[in-house]
Design an enzyme around this catalytic site. Structure first.
Site, PDB file in Angstrom:
ATOM      1  N   ASP A   1     -36.505  30.811  19.306  1.00 22.00           N
ATOM      2  CA  ASP A   1     -36.110  31.677  18.449  1.00 22.00           C
ATOM      3  C   ASP A   1     -34.395  31.794  18.402  1.00 22.00           C
ATOM      4  O   ASP A   1     -34.283  33.022  18.108  1.00 22.00           O
ATOM      5  CB  ASP A   1     -37.062  33.050  18.468  1.00 22.00           C
ATOM      6  CG  ASP A   1     -38.345  32.801  18.416  1.00 22.00           C
ATOM      7  OD1 ASP A   1     -38.620  31.988  17.637  1.00 22.00           O
ATOM      8  OD2 ASP A   1     -39.042  33.552  19.224  1.00 22.00           O
TER       9      ASP A   1
ATOM     10  N   LYS B   1     -32.526  28.225  15.334  1.00 22.92           N
ATOM     11  CA  LYS B   1     -32.430  26.862  15.006  1.00 22.92           C
ATOM     12  C   LYS B   1     -32.578  26.745  13.452  1.00 22.92           C
ATOM     13  O   LYS B   1     -31.745  25.820  13.009  1.00 22.92           O
ATOM     14  CB  LYS B   1     -33.491  26.191  15.778  1.00 22.92           C
ATOM     15  CG  LYS B   1     -33.344  26.154  17.254  1.00 22.92           C
ATOM     16  CD  LYS B   1     -34.669  25.496  17.988  1.00 22.92           C
ATOM     17  CE  LYS B   1     -36.042  26.224  17.622  1.00 22.92           C
ATOM     18  NZ  LYS B   1     -35.925  27.622  18.106  1.00 22.92           N
TER      19      LYS B   1
ATOM     20  N   GLY C   1     -41.592  29.154  14.312  1.00 23.14           N
ATOM     21  CA  GLY C   1     -41.166  29.810  13.138  1.00 23.14           C
ATOM     22  C   GLY C   1     -39.891  29.777  12.764  1.00 23.14           C
ATOM     23  O   GLY C   1     -38.911  30.580  13.894  1.00 23.14           O
ATOM     24  N   HIS C   2     -39.330  29.065  12.163  1.00 22.09           N
ATOM     25  CA  HIS C   2     -37.967  28.843  11.767  1.00 22.09           C
ATOM     26  C   HIS C   2     -37.364  29.683  10.468  1.00 22.09           C
ATOM     27  O   HIS C   2     -37.818  29.218   9.344  1.00 22.09           O
ATOM     28  CB  HIS C   2     -37.543  27.497  11.693  1.00 22.09           C
ATOM     29  CG  HIS C   2     -37.802  26.544  13.060  1.00 22.09           C
ATOM     30  ND1 HIS C   2     -37.815  25.331  13.158  1.00 22.09           N
ATOM     31  CD2 HIS C   2     -38.404  27.181  14.228  1.00 22.09           C
ATOM     32  CE1 HIS C   2     -38.108  24.964  14.373  1.00 22.09           C
ATOM     33  NE2 HIS C   2     -38.486  25.955  15.011  1.00 22.09           N
TER      34      HIS C   2
ATOM     35  N   GLN D   1     -39.224  25.415  19.549  1.00 20.85           N
ATOM     36  CA  GLN D   1     -39.313  26.167  20.884  1.00 20.85           C
ATOM     37  C   GLN D   1     -37.792  25.870  21.482  1.00 20.85           C
ATOM     38  O   GLN D   1     -37.013  25.995  21.018  1.00 20.85           O
ATOM     39  CB  GLN D   1     -40.446  25.552  21.793  1.00 20.85           C
ATOM     40  CG  GLN D   1     -41.797  26.005  21.186  1.00 20.85           C
ATOM     41  CD  GLN D   1     -42.313  24.976  20.325  1.00 20.85           C
ATOM     42  OE1 GLN D   1     -42.311  23.870  20.275  1.00 20.85           O
ATOM     43  NE2 GLN D   1     -42.880  25.787  19.139  1.00 20.85           N
TER      44      GLN D   1
HETATM   45  P1  GDP Z   1     -35.600  29.815  15.349  1.00 25.41           P
HETATM   46  O1  GDP Z   1     -37.151  29.640  15.761  1.00 25.41           O
HETATM   47  O2  GDP Z   1     -34.882  29.341  16.424  1.00 25.41           O
HETATM   48  O3  GDP Z   1     -35.455  29.005  14.078  1.00 25.41           O
HETATM   49  O4  GDP Z   1     -35.286  31.350  15.131  1.00 25.41           O
HETATM   50  P2  GDP Z   1     -36.067  32.232  14.197  1.00 25.41           P
HETATM   51  O5  GDP Z   1     -35.996  32.110  12.717  1.00 25.41           O
HETATM   52  O6  GDP Z   1     -37.733  32.459  15.009  1.00 25.41           O
HETATM   53  O7  GDP Z   1     -35.259  33.726  14.878  1.00 25.41           O
HETATM   54  C1  GDP Z   1     -33.898  33.846  14.621  1.00 25.41           C
HETATM   55  C2  GDP Z   1     -33.803  35.169  13.835  1.00 25.41           C
HETATM   56  O8  GDP Z   1     -32.437  35.478  13.607  1.00 25.41           O
HETATM   57  C3  GDP Z   1     -34.236  34.913  12.211  1.00 25.41           C
HETATM   58  O9  GDP Z   1     -34.779  35.956  11.613  1.00 25.41           O
HETATM   59  C4  GDP Z   1     -32.821  34.640  11.725  1.00 25.41           C
HETATM   60  O10 GDP Z   1     -32.903  35.113  10.218  1.00 25.41           O
HETATM   61  C5  GDP Z   1     -32.077  35.654  12.378  1.00 25.41           C
HETATM   62  N1  GDP Z   1     -30.524  34.804  12.397  1.00 25.41           N
HETATM   63  C6  GDP Z   1     -30.204  33.697  12.756  1.00 25.41           C
HETATM   64  N2  GDP Z   1     -28.718  33.622  12.927  1.00 25.41           N
HETATM   65  C7  GDP Z   1     -28.368  34.932  12.882  1.00 25.41           C
HETATM   66  C8  GDP Z   1     -27.125  35.727  12.958  1.00 25.41           C
HETATM   67  O11 GDP Z   1     -26.328  35.145  13.376  1.00 25.41           O
HETATM   68  N3  GDP Z   1     -27.252  37.006  13.052  1.00 25.41           N
HETATM   69  C9  GDP Z   1     -28.233  37.719  12.728  1.00 25.41           C
HETATM   70  N4  GDP Z   1     -28.186  39.179  12.648  1.00 25.41           N
HETATM   71  N5  GDP Z   1     -29.427  37.036  12.452  1.00 25.41           N
HETATM   72  C10 GDP Z   1     -29.784  35.828  12.654  1.00 25.41           C
HETATM   73  P1  IMO Z   2     -39.782  28.523  17.700  1.00 26.57           P
HETATM   74  O1  IMO Z   2     -39.577  26.829  17.308  1.00 26.57           O
HETATM   75  C1  IMO Z   2     -40.566  31.233  20.720  1.00 26.57           C
HETATM   76  C2  IMO Z   2     -44.261  30.474  23.181  1.00 26.57           C
HETATM   77  C3  IMO Z   2     -45.653  31.381  22.915  1.00 26.57           C
HETATM   78  C4  IMO Z   2     -46.112  31.286  24.356  1.00 26.57           C
HETATM   79  C5  IMO Z   2     -45.930  29.891  24.684  1.00 26.57           C
HETATM   80  C6  IMO Z   2     -46.906  29.191  24.710  1.00 26.57           C
HETATM   81  O2  IMO Z   2     -39.680  29.350  16.537  1.00 26.57           O
HETATM   82  O3  IMO Z   2     -38.457  28.702  18.604  1.00 26.57           O
HETATM   83  P2  IMO Z   2     -47.958  28.166  22.219  1.00 26.57           P
HETATM   84  O4  IMO Z   2     -48.662  28.573  21.022  1.00 26.57           O
HETATM   85  O5  IMO Z   2     -47.010  26.975  22.157  1.00 26.57           O
HETATM   86  O6  IMO Z   2     -49.181  27.201  23.206  1.00 26.57           O
HETATM   87  O7  IMO Z   2     -47.577  29.149  23.341  1.00 26.57           O
HETATM   88  O8  IMO Z   2     -44.818  29.586  23.843  1.00 26.57           O
HETATM   89  N1  IMO Z   2     -43.738  29.957  21.699  1.00 26.57           N
HETATM   90  C7  IMO Z   2     -42.602  30.216  21.408  1.00 26.57           C
HETATM   91  N2  IMO Z   2     -41.613  31.219  21.598  1.00 26.57           N
HETATM   92  N3  IMO Z   2     -40.341  30.628  19.638  1.00 26.57           N
HETATM   93  C8  IMO Z   2     -41.350  29.610  19.411  1.00 26.57           C
HETATM   94  O9  IMO Z   2     -40.879  28.620  18.493  1.00 26.57           O
HETATM   95  C9  IMO Z   2     -42.389  29.553  19.974  1.00 26.57           C
HETATM   96  N4  IMO Z   2     -43.507  28.405  20.213  1.00 26.57           N
HETATM   97  C10 IMO Z   2     -44.135  28.762  21.041  1.00 26.57           C
HETATM   98  O10 IMO Z   2     -45.037  32.474  22.471  1.00 26.57           O
HETATM   99  O11 IMO Z   2     -45.282  32.099  25.160  1.00 26.57           O
HETATM  100 MG    MG Z   3     -38.840  31.071  15.879  1.00 23.24          MG
END
Ligand code: GDP
Ligand code: IMO
Ligand code: MG
Length: 424
Positions: free
Chosen positions: A14, A17, A41-42, A225
């Site tokens: 998270d 990415k 979840g991106h 991840q």
């Molecule tokens: P990922 O799994 O690495 O793609 O990240 P996620 O999407 O799960 O979580 C990142 C969260 O931060 C999302 O809700 C993005 O929309 C948000 N986000 C990304 N970059 C920024 C930033 O620079 N500032 C803020 N406030 N939110 C951001």
């Molecule tokens: P993105 O790509 C954050 C975590 C789960 C749990 C562990 C194992 O959005 O960064 P799993 O379902 O993979 O067997 O769970 O890994 N986990 C993540 N945490 N971002 C993710 O993906 C994750 N994918 C798995 O919360 O701790």
């Molecule tokens: Mg994510």
């Protein structure tokens, strides 16, 4: 000019990415997922629209980008088709440019059921998985019994494999977990129906990537991840079931390691983690709650609250060293706006030995930096950042030992400071 760039998360996932991948696919014409599944979840924000991608590469929103799902990804047909449907509802055509490796193992409903049943049985000791069946699906791959995407071309194989696997998983569900069985007849019927939609996506991914590379197209490999959720190098057993680092971009696609031009790492300006496991810099105080609230730190896949803490330069530096990361993308700088002071973790004190992760009650070493009063939200020029924000980034860069390529100051693809474009 770089033609192939691998992007990985340097923390516990998270990191932002999705946002960075979407931004970079303005240049890249091919984007490839190489591990994980719909546990990812991106999030991509474009103007007033927010998209969350789970299995589709985050380049999917740019209409001319080829999206590849490599053999290293575990694919749930239900989830993939649902996601395709959702993106089509937004008026974005994806079918013609989506390619799926025949070697990708399928996640079937009994995998998710067993994942959830195991977690429930573990109680307090649970890993906190996403419950999507990721672990059991990878187990089947390693045990050489998986049903793979390429098998969908062969209805007889589908029937036999579902029956063989289903018999085993239903035994576990009924006899060990005291739960109901999965209806294998209905599952087979649905899968054969889904096969008609999925088979057209099948492609020879190594050949496709080779042709793209030879044809001077830019390729972006999108990690899911983060490094510390890696099955081998992460905070085991509180990890996911795949390798999340740079090497998986090769093994999970069939693209040679010798052709990666750059490896970039995404890091939040602080740290979050969802699920159980060590998190040295975790905050349990008002500052932690402030980061969670301001950063809207809720899981993009499960909606769970993310744990929040200070930036951990020790762990991030090691993540970069292990993966040969040569450029850093620092995200969510704006979330730190208004905090009176900031801390950077620079040492693990007596718990210095890696392999034994310190917990948040350990005597960690921190450097305290001054916060800033102005806003960094939406800033696109580094010169416009408050002096203290620049000082924080300079120190972070120095501690991690990798130059910052990109600073994100908001969720939207435009809210970014590009210092060095990874594809330049
Ligand atoms: P990922 O799994 O690495 O793609 O990240 P996620 O999407 O799960 O979580 C990142 C969260 O931060 C999302 O809700 C993005 O929309 C948000 N986000 C990304 N970059 C920024 C930033 O620079 N500032 C803020 N406030 N939110 C951001
Ligand atoms: P993105 O790509 C954050 C975590 C789960 C749990 C562990 C194992 O959005 O960064 P799993 O379902 O993979 O067997 O769970 O890994 N986990 C993540 N945490 N971002 C993710 O993906 C994750 N994918 C798995 O919360 O701790
Ligand atoms: Mg994510």
């Amino acid at each position: 000019m770089s033609k192939s760039v691998v992007l990985v998360g340097t923390q516990w996932g998270d990191e932002g990415k999705g946002k960075v991948v979407d931004l970079l696919t303005e240049v890249a014409s091919v984007v490839v997922r190489f591990q994980g599944g719909h546990n990812a979840g991106h999030t991509v924000v474009i103007g007033s629209k927010r998209y969350v991608l789970h299995l589709l590469p985050s380049g999917a929103l740019r209409r001319d980008v080829t999206c590849i799902i490599g053999n290293g990804v575990v694919v749930a047909p239900d989830a993939l088709l649902q996601e395709i449907g959702e993106i089509e509802e937004h008026g974005i055509a994806i079918r013609e440019r989506l390619k799926l490796s025949p070697g990708a193992p399928l996640i079937l409903p009994f995998h998710a059921r067993v994942d959830q049943a195991r977690e429930a049985r573990k109680g307090e000791a649970r890993i906190g998985t996403t419950g999507r069946g990721i672990g059991p699906a990878y187990e089947d791959k390693i045990a050489r019994r998986a049903l793979r995407a390429g098998d969908l071309t062969d209805p007889q194989k589908v029937r036999e494999q579902v029956e063989a696997l289903g018999e085993y998983y239903n035994f576990l569900l009924v006899r060990y977990f005291d739960q109901s069985a999965v209806d294998l007849v209905a599952l087979t019927d649905r899968l054969l129906h889904q096969a008609e939609q999925l088979v057209p996506f099948l492609a020879d991914v190594p050949a496709l990537l080779d042709a793209s590379y030879q044809g001077s197209e830019s390729i972006l490999f999108e990690g899911a991840q983060g490094v510390w959720l890696d099955i081998d190098h992460g905070t085991y057993p509180f990890v996911t079931s795949s390798n999340t680092g740079v090497a998986a971009a090769s093994s999970g696609t069939g693209f040679p390691v010798t052709r990666f031009d750059r490896v970039i790492g995404v890091a939040k300006a602080y740290t979050t983690r969802v699920g159980s496991g060590p998190f040295p810099t975790e905050l349990f105080d008002e500052t932690g709650r402030h980061l969670a609230k301001t950063g809207a730190e809720f899981g993009a896949t499960t909606g769970r609250a993310r744990r929040c803490g200070w930036f951990d330069a020790v762990a991030t530096r090691r993540a970069c060293t292990m993966n040969g990361i040569d450029g850093l993308c620092v995200t969510k700088l704006d979330v730190l706006d208004g905090l009176p002071e900031l801390k950077l973790c620079v040492g693990y004190g007596d718990d210095a030995a890696f392999g034994r992760w310190p917990d948040s009650s350990s005597e960690l070493e921190f450097e305290v930096m001054a916060g800033w009063e102005g806003s960094t939200a939406g800033v696109t020029d580094r010169g416009q950042l408050p002096a203290e924000a620049n000082a924080y980034l300079d120190r972070l860069e120095e501690l991690v030992g990798v130059p910052i390529d990109l600073i994100s100051t908001g969720a939207d693809r435009d809210e970014t400071i590009v210092l060095r474009h990874p594809f330049d």
